[in-house]
Scaffold this motif. Sequence first.
Motif, PDB file in Angstrom:
ATOM      1  N   THR A   1       0.844  -1.189   0.000  1.00 17.37           N
ATOM      2  CA  THR A   1       0.000   0.000   0.000  1.00 17.37           C
ATOM      3  C   THR A   1       0.880   1.239   0.000  1.00 17.37           C
ATOM      4  N   LEU A   2       0.583   2.141  -0.888  1.00 16.41           N
ATOM      5  CA  LEU A   2       1.288   3.420  -0.971  1.00 16.41           C
ATOM      6  C   LEU A   2       0.569   4.402  -0.054  1.00 16.41           C
ATOM      7  N   ARG A   3       1.305   5.057   0.846  1.00 14.25           N
ATOM      8  CA  ARG A   3       0.701   6.009   1.785  1.00 14.25           C
ATOM      9  C   ARG A   3       1.070   7.429   1.395  1.00 14.25           C
ATOM     10  N   ILE A   4       0.050   8.292   1.361  1.00 18.65           N
ATOM     11  CA  ILE A   4       0.263   9.695   1.025  1.00 18.65           C
ATOM     12  C   ILE A   4      -0.409  10.557   2.087  1.00 18.65           C
ATOM     13  N   GLY A   5       0.370  11.414   2.713  1.00 21.14           N
ATOM     14  CA  GLY A   5      -0.170  12.359   3.680  1.00 21.14           C
ATOM     15  C   GLY A   5      -0.737  13.568   2.951  1.00 21.14           C
ATOM     16  N   VAL A   6      -1.955  13.961   3.326  1.00 28.63           N
ATOM     17  CA  VAL A   6      -2.616  15.074   2.653  1.00 28.63           C
ATOM     18  C   VAL A   6      -3.133  16.070   3.683  1.00 28.63           C
ATOM     19  N   LYS A   7      -3.321  17.295   3.236  1.00 29.26           N
ATOM     20  CA  LYS A   7      -3.947  18.303   4.074  1.00 29.26           C
ATOM     21  C   LYS A   7      -5.452  18.145   3.917  1.00 29.26           C
ATOM     22  N   ALA A   8      -6.130  17.936   5.041  1.00 28.10           N
ATOM     23  CA  ALA A   8      -7.566  17.703   4.990  1.00 28.10           C
ATOM     24  C   ALA A   8      -8.234  18.369   6.186  1.00 28.10           C
ATOM     25  N   GLY A   9      -9.497  18.659   6.012  1.00 29.76           N
ATOM     26  CA  GLY A   9     -10.282  19.242   7.088  1.00 29.76           C
ATOM     27  C   GLY A   9     -10.705  18.178   8.086  1.00 29.76           C
ATOM     28  N   THR A  10     -11.442  18.596   9.102  1.00 27.00           N
ATOM     29  CA  THR A  10     -11.871  17.670  10.145  1.00 27.00           C
ATOM     30  C   THR A  10     -12.869  16.642   9.627  1.00 27.00           C
ATOM     31  N   THR A  11     -13.528  16.938   8.528  1.00 28.06           N
ATOM     32  CA  THR A  11     -14.491  15.991   7.940  1.00 28.06           C
ATOM     33  C   THR A  11     -13.817  14.958   7.047  1.00 28.06           C
TER      34      THR A  11
ATOM     35  N   LYS B   1     -12.268  15.768   4.177  1.00 24.96           N
ATOM     36  CA  LYS B   1     -12.240  16.276   2.800  1.00 24.96           C
ATOM     37  C   LYS B   1     -10.860  16.903   2.546  1.00 24.96           C
ATOM     38  N   ILE B   2     -10.237  16.479   1.463  1.00 21.64           N
ATOM     39  CA  ILE B   2      -8.890  16.949   1.116  1.00 21.64           C
ATOM     40  C   ILE B   2      -8.976  18.338   0.493  1.00 21.64           C
ATOM     41  N   PHE B   3      -8.023  19.201   0.865  1.00 17.19           N
ATOM     42  CA  PHE B   3      -7.917  20.515   0.242  1.00 17.19           C
ATOM     43  C   PHE B   3      -7.282  20.309  -1.134  1.00 17.19           C
ATOM     44  N   GLY B   4      -8.083  20.309  -2.174  1.00 13.77           N
ATOM     45  CA  GLY B   4      -7.619  19.994  -3.527  1.00 13.77           C
ATOM     46  C   GLY B   4      -7.893  18.534  -3.804  1.00 13.77           C
ATOM     47  N   SER B   5      -6.948  17.846  -4.432  1.00 13.01           N
ATOM     48  CA  SER B   5      -7.078  16.409  -4.677  1.00 13.01           C
ATOM     49  C   SER B   5      -5.684  15.818  -4.844  1.00 13.01           C
ATOM     50  N   VAL B   6      -5.598  14.507  -4.756  1.00  9.77           N
ATOM     51  CA  VAL B   6      -4.326  13.809  -4.955  1.00  9.77           C
ATOM     52  C   VAL B   6      -4.132  13.625  -6.455  1.00  9.77           C
ATOM     53  N   THR B   7      -2.950  13.987  -6.934  1.00 10.24           N
ATOM     54  CA  THR B   7      -2.662  13.924  -8.364  1.00 10.24           C
ATOM     55  C   THR B   7      -1.651  12.818  -8.670  1.00 10.24           C
ATOM     56  N   SER B   8      -1.498  12.534  -9.935  1.00  6.17           N
ATOM     57  CA  SER B   8      -0.527  11.523 -10.353  1.00  6.17           C
ATOM     58  C   SER B   8       0.902  11.968 -10.047  1.00  6.17           C
ATOM     59  N   VAL B   9       1.142  13.270  -9.994  1.00 10.86           N
ATOM     60  CA  VAL B   9       2.474  13.782  -9.642  1.00 10.86           C
ATOM     61  C   VAL B   9       2.797  13.431  -8.193  1.00 10.86           C
ATOM     62  N   GLN B  10       1.827  13.618  -7.291  1.00 16.95           N
ATOM     63  CA  GLN B  10       2.032  13.267  -5.887  1.00 16.95           C
ATOM     64  C   GLN B  10       2.257  11.765  -5.724  1.00 16.95           C
ATOM     65  N   ILE B  11       1.528  10.972  -6.482  1.00 13.79           N
ATOM     66  CA  ILE B  11       1.694   9.518  -6.420  1.00 13.79           C
ATOM     67  C   ILE B  11       3.075   9.129  -6.936  1.00 13.79           C
ATOM     68  N   ALA B  12       3.521   9.748  -8.025  1.00 12.63           N
ATOM     69  CA  ALA B  12       4.860   9.460  -8.571  1.00 12.63           C
ATOM     70  C   ALA B  12       5.942   9.809  -7.554  1.00 12.63           C
ATOM     71  N   ASN B  13       5.794  10.946  -6.865  1.00 11.85           N
ATOM     72  CA  ASN B  13       6.760  11.332  -5.833  1.00 11.85           C
ATOM     73  C   ASN B  13       6.762  10.347  -4.667  1.00 11.85           C
ATOM     74  N   ALA B  14       5.579   9.898  -4.261  1.00  8.74           N
ATOM     75  CA  ALA B  14       5.477   8.931  -3.165  1.00  8.74           C
ATOM     76  C   ALA B  14       6.077   7.579  -3.568  1.00  8.74           C
ATOM     77  N   LEU B  15       5.884   7.164  -4.811  1.00  6.21           N
ATOM     78  CA  LEU B  15       6.499   5.919  -5.294  1.00  6.21           C
ATOM     79  C   LEU B  15       8.013   6.019  -5.253  1.00  6.21           C
ATOM     80  N   LYS B  16       8.546   7.178  -5.582  1.00  6.38           N
ATOM     81  CA  LYS B  16       9.992   7.402  -5.548  1.00  6.38           C
ATOM     82  C   LYS B  16      10.504   7.313  -4.111  1.00  6.38           C
ATOM     83  N   GLU B  17       9.792   7.972  -3.186  1.00  8.74           N
ATOM     84  CA  GLU B  17      10.230   7.997  -1.787  1.00  8.74           C
ATOM     85  C   GLU B  17      10.093   6.646  -1.095  1.00  8.74           C
ATOM     86  N   GLN B  18       8.968   5.982  -1.286  1.00 11.96           N
ATOM     87  CA  GLN B  18       8.676   4.772  -0.529  1.00 11.96           C
ATOM     88  C   GLN B  18       9.206   3.489  -1.157  1.00 11.96           C
ATOM     89  N   PHE B  19       9.246   3.418  -2.485  1.00 15.10           N
ATOM     90  CA  PHE B  19       9.652   2.183  -3.166  1.00 15.10           C
ATOM     91  C   PHE B  19      10.852   2.367  -4.094  1.00 15.10           C
TER      92      PHE B  19
END
Length: 113
Positions: free
Chosen positions: A27-37, A39-57
Amino acid sequence: MIIAKTMLKQRRLDEYREMAAKIEGKTLRIGVKAGTTGKIFGSVTSVQIANALKEQFDLELERKKIHLPEEVKEVGTYTAELHLHKGCTLKFNLNCYRNKIIPKSNIFYKGFI
């Protein structure tokens, strides 16, 4: 010439399969900025996923190889796809969790008091 091209394609396919083996079942884990409900401020993009793949794997992939079947706009677990090659496609879990954000009321501004 044709044999060299075939060997090159086979070598690339083998490299993609090695990449897929690193991620498969994980499982790839990505920390995001989100409100108390949640809901993410914005959305997770393929760029963020690519960066997380680089860092974690330790995998460097082009963002266009990453596909999200649905928009990631809330904290939770999603399924993403990697289209590495015509014969090599992989689905993996993506866990978006809320980063702890310090509320503004707890921040001490030196010099303003």
